[in-house]
Scaffold this active site. Structure first.
Site, PDB file in Angstrom:
ATOM      1  CG  ASP A  89      44.749  43.733  47.223  1.00  0.00           C
ATOM      2  OD1 ASP A  89      44.502  43.773  45.996  1.00  0.00           O
ATOM      3  OD2 ASP A  89      43.876  43.856  48.097  1.00  0.00           O
ATOM      4  CB  VAL A  90      46.975  43.077  41.692  1.00  0.00           C
ATOM      5  CG1 VAL A  90      47.980  41.942  41.725  1.00  0.00           C
ATOM      6  CG2 VAL A  90      45.553  42.573  41.494  1.00  0.00           C
ATOM      7  CE1 TYR A  95      37.689  34.905  34.295  1.00  0.00           C
ATOM      8  CE2 TYR A  95      36.598  33.941  32.390  1.00  0.00           C
ATOM      9  CZ  TYR A  95      37.698  34.033  33.221  1.00  0.00           C
ATOM     10  OH  TYR A  95      38.809  33.258  32.973  1.00  0.00           O
ATOM     11  CE  LYS A 128      40.612  37.163  32.625  1.00  0.00           C
ATOM     12  NZ  LYS A 128      41.943  36.744  33.057  1.00  0.00           N
TER      13      LYS A 128
END
Ligand SMILES: NC(=O)c1ccc[n+]([C@@H]2O[C@H](COP(=O)([O-])OP(=O)(O)OC[C@H]3O[C@@H](n4cnc5c(N)ncnc54)[C@H](O)[C@@H]3O)[C@@H](O)[C@H]2O)c1
Length: 268
Positions: free
Chosen positions: A67-68, A157, A161
């Protein structure tokens, strides 16, 4: 003059960690690395996708449940990868979240999405740094065309990004003096788990929906994105640093005057 293509064998015996590598795009990257002779570590929370990747790729692939958003998971993944394959050459941060409710997004969702997409990538690079520096390797992050355009109903999102794109430039400067190159790819619509799900698995429908805003007239195959990732990791990209490479079928180059009707309206 040195060769300008990816040299045969240059990935042989090298090792890549793919954070978020269990997804369709991640598995295409894993397959490209493996085909080029590299070892691949899939670091993901998706055990099913991870197992599938290992089944597809065999001995040179390793799935490590990771899990990052958990530092201890990242540390354990890096240690296990280095022990199994003797070092780490490349880190590819594919991980993302599509948690996004536009204007209505709750704080907890903002923080969760940014933790997965941005902070996870930053901490993974931080913890993998000694290994990447020892091998003079490379990092590839995942931006998107969404980092550059307003999209209806989407706040989180695109912001995530855009943050990844800037993180890439900052990391590139920091890592350059250690001989590690950092770049990003910015794909447009790509055949992926999410597009497959929304289109009901209908590729032709996805291509038709995307055609008006991709010069290519279709969405990308995951393999086309994977090839760009391998290029950025390769020696052919030795002077490419801090770049965000569009892999977008011309999406970002398009403006509102893409059809003849603007001039026709002026003349008519
Ligand atoms: N799909 C597209 O059309 C498209 C377009 C442009 C850019 N991208 C970028 O490409 C990358 C892949 O996109 P996708 O559509 O395949 O996404 P996806 O959601 O299918 O895959 C993301 C992967 O990250 C993993 N993940 C999520 N949370 C995690 C966590 N906490 N720890 C570890 N792993 C975690 C998921 O299990 C999954 O395997 C993303 O970075 C995305 O922003 C995708």
């Amino acid at each position: 003059m040195e060769a300008v293509t990816v040299a045969a064998g240059e990935f042989a015996g090298r090792t890549a960690i793919l954070a978020g590598g269990a997804t369709l795009i991640g598995r295409a990257i894993a397959a490209a690395f493996a085909a080029a002779g590299a070892n691949v570590v899939i670091a993901d929370i998706d055990a099913e996708g991870g197992a599938l990747a290992v089944r597809e790729l065999g001995d040179r692939a390793l799935f490590l449940p990771t899990d990052v958003t958990v530092d201890a998971d990242i540390d354990a993944c890096i240690a296990a990868a280095a022990e199994r394959f003797g070092g780490i050459d490349y880190l590819v941060n594919v991980t993302t979240s599509y948690l996004d409710n536009g204007l209505e997004t709750a704080r907890a969702d903002w923080l969760r999405a940014l933790d997965i997409a941005v902070v996870g990538a930053a901490i993974f690079a931080q913890r993998a740094a000694p290994h990447l520096i020892a091998r003079k390797g490379a990092i590839v992050n995942f931006s998107s065309i969404s980092a550059h355009r307003a999209q209806a109903g989407r706040f989180v999102y695109p912001a995530a990004k855009a943050a990844v794109a800037q993180l890439t430039r900052s990391q590139a400067l920091e890592f350059a003096r250690h001989g590690v190159r950092v770049n990003a790819v910015a794909p447009a619509w790509t055949w992926s788990n999410v597009i497959g799900m929304v289109s009901g698995g209908d590729r032709a429908k996805a291509d038709r929906a995307a055609a008006p805003f991709h010069m290519a007239g279709r969405i990308a195959d995951a393999e086309e994105v994977a090839r760009a990732v391998l290029f950025l990791c390769s020696d052919a990209a030795s002077f490419v640093m801090g770049a965000e490479l569009p892999v977008d079928g011309g999406y970002l180059a398009l403006g509102p005057e893409q059809r003849d009707d603007a001039i026709a309206a002026l003349a008519g």
